[in-house]
Design an enzyme around this catalytic site. Structure first.
Site, PDB file in Angstrom:
ATOM      1  N   ASP A  12       0.828  -1.215   0.000  1.00 38.34           N
ATOM      2  CA  ASP A  12       0.000   0.000   0.000  1.00 38.34           C
ATOM      3  C   ASP A  12       0.858   1.259   0.000  1.00 38.34           C
ATOM      4  OD1 ASP A  12      -2.365   1.362  -0.050  1.00 38.34           O
ATOM      5  OD2 ASP A  12      -2.745   1.246   2.099  1.00 38.34           O
ATOM      6  N   GLY A  13       0.298   2.322  -0.573  1.00 39.13           N
ATOM      7  CA  GLY A  13       0.933   3.638  -0.485  1.00 39.13           C
ATOM      8  C   GLY A  13       1.629   4.114  -1.744  1.00 39.13           C
ATOM      9  N   ASN A  14       1.433   3.415  -2.859  1.00 34.42           N
ATOM     10  CA  ASN A  14       2.078   3.848  -4.114  1.00 34.42           C
ATOM     11  C   ASN A  14       1.671   5.272  -4.486  1.00 34.42           C
ATOM     12  OD1 ASN A  14       3.054   1.267  -4.303  1.00 34.42           O
ATOM     13  ND2 ASN A  14       1.753   0.635  -6.012  1.00 34.42           N
ATOM     14  N   ARG A  16       0.281   7.757  -2.625  1.00 36.24           N
ATOM     15  CA  ARG A  16       0.742   8.815  -1.710  1.00 36.24           C
ATOM     16  C   ARG A  16       2.239   9.070  -1.849  1.00 36.24           C
ATOM     17  NH1 ARG A  16      -1.874   6.106   3.368  1.00 36.24           N
ATOM     18  NH2 ARG A  16      -2.153   4.447   1.838  1.00 36.24           N
ATOM     19  N   SER A  57      -7.373  -5.593  -5.253  1.00 38.43           N
ATOM     20  CA  SER A  57      -8.488  -6.161  -4.496  1.00 38.43           C
ATOM     21  C   SER A  57      -9.784  -6.113  -5.300  1.00 38.43           C
ATOM     22  CB  SER A  57      -8.670  -5.389  -3.180  1.00 38.43           C
ATOM     23  OG  SER A  57      -9.200  -4.107  -3.453  1.00 38.43           O
ATOM     24  N   ASN A  60     -10.845  -2.682  -5.557  1.00 36.85           N
ATOM     25  CA  ASN A  60     -10.066  -1.744  -6.375  1.00 36.85           C
ATOM     26  C   ASN A  60     -10.717  -1.444  -7.737  1.00 36.85           C
ATOM     27  OD1 ASN A  60      -6.820  -2.867  -5.105  1.00 36.85           O
ATOM     28  ND2 ASN A  60      -8.069  -1.110  -4.494  1.00 36.85           N
ATOM     29  N   TRP A  61     -11.740  -2.234  -8.142  1.00 30.32           N
ATOM     30  CA  TRP A  61     -12.465  -1.922  -9.386  1.00 30.32           C
ATOM     31  C   TRP A  61     -13.230  -0.605  -9.257  1.00 30.32           C
ATOM     32  CZ3 TRP A  61     -10.922  -4.619 -13.390  1.00 30.32           C
ATOM     33  CH2 TRP A  61     -10.511  -5.939 -13.221  1.00 30.32           C
ATOM     34  N   SER A 188      -8.424  -4.581   4.748  1.00 30.44           N
ATOM     35  CA  SER A 188      -8.958  -4.337   3.397  1.00 30.44           C
ATOM     36  C   SER A 188      -9.313  -5.645   2.679  1.00 30.44           C
ATOM     37  CB  SER A 188      -7.973  -3.507   2.561  1.00 30.44           C
ATOM     38  OG  SER A 188      -7.682  -2.295   3.194  1.00 30.44           O
ATOM     39  N   GLU A 199       0.820 -12.743  12.999  1.00 33.53           N
ATOM     40  CA  GLU A 199       1.301 -11.513  13.665  1.00 33.53           C
ATOM     41  C   GLU A 199       1.242 -10.365  12.658  1.00 33.53           C
ATOM     42  OE1 GLU A 199       2.096 -11.283  16.840  1.00 33.53           O
ATOM     43  OE2 GLU A 199       1.791 -13.428  17.164  1.00 33.53           O
TER      44      GLU A 199
END
Ligand code: IPE
Ligand code: IPE
Ligand code: MG
Length: 244
Positions: A12-14, A16, A57, A60-61, A188, A199
């Site tokens: 995640d975070g591409n 931003r 995901s 994500n569509w 998500s 963990e």
């Protein structure tokens, strides 16, 4: 230092990361994709046997048509590039999720990659594409009910092992460590069944900047945890014979 047998990562975070650099989101996805190749090699080199990454995901569509197109084109290229890493890392690749909504040429590339890598067993690399944990459970239950109606299941209670065998990850030990980059602390819809005793490690570092040093930090913290029942499924699948 104990190495997790199975690491799962929510990439995640591409977007931003790119925005912070004054660049379009697509640039973040390109660098994120390069980083996946790099980190997959590193994770293989350090001796982790199972790696599962969340790349797209079922939710994500809902993104813009333009972003989806960019992502699908990147997956097209990545699946081809991955053929080289397969040989280098001696790894078996599988895609988890529902391939049906993907374009036919992407589905063909997936089949090709899975087929050409099927005899390797140094590392097992899974990429979640059009994957949702709830969708996976629904697909599994649908197939299970169909088999039950056709009398293909043994009589009696439905066991965890039975349902597990209908999921996208049959015979695969559950993840020991889940990493999510870029600050969000939620699942998500990722591997809802399989993460029961995993963990969790959350970091603010966005995926394109997540490197070996950050991975070491995650593994160090994993070593400080007091784990519970983490090996249950792995021991059972060994007893049952083949793991894959
Ligand atoms: C992860 O980065 C890539 C995918 C989900 C496909 P994002 O695109 O979610 O980037 P952020 O979270 O918006 O920064
Ligand atoms: C999760 O990231 C999905 C993937 C990494 C593929 P998102 O960025 O799509 O997650 P949400 O929507 O912020 O929860
Ligand atoms: Mg995101």
């Amino acid at each position: 230092m104990k190495l997790p047998n199975h690491i799962a990562i929510i990439l995640d975070g591409n977007g931003r990361w790119a925005k912070n650099k004054g660049m379009p989101r697509s640039y973040g996805h390109i660098i994120g994709c390069d980083n996946l190749e790099k980190m997959c090699n590193i994770i293989c080199e350090i001796g982790v046997r199972y790696l599962t990454v969340y790349a797209f995901s079922t939710e994500n569509w809902k993104r813009s048509k333009e972003e989806i197109k960019i992502l699908m084109n990147l997956f097209r290229k990545y699946l081809k590039r991955c053929e080289k890493s397969v040989k280098k890392n001696q790894m078996r690749v599988k895609i988890i999720g529902d391939p049906e909504r993907l374009e036919p040429d992407i589905q063909r590339s997936i089949c090709k990659l899975e087929d050409m890598s099927k005899d390797y067993d140094k590392m097992f690399f899974r990429i979640a594409l059009n994957y949702g944990g709830r969708d996976e459970i629904l697909r599994a239950v649908t197939r299970l009910v169909k088999d039950a109606r056709q009398g293909k299941l043994p009589q009696g209670k439905i066991s965890e092992e039975m349902l597990d065998s209908y999921l996208d990850t049959p015979g695969i030990p559950d993840p020991d460590l889940l990493i999510r980059t870029s600050g969000e602390q939620r699942l998500s819809n990722f591997m809802l069944w399989q993460l029961a005793y995993t963990e969790f490690y959350f970091t603010d570092v966005p995926w394109p900047a997540f490197d070996k040093k950050e991975l070491d930090k995650a593994i160090e913290q994993y070593n400080e945890r007091d784990r519970r029942y983490g090996d249950v499924k792995e021991e059972k699948s060994k007893e049952g014979g083949a793991c894959l």
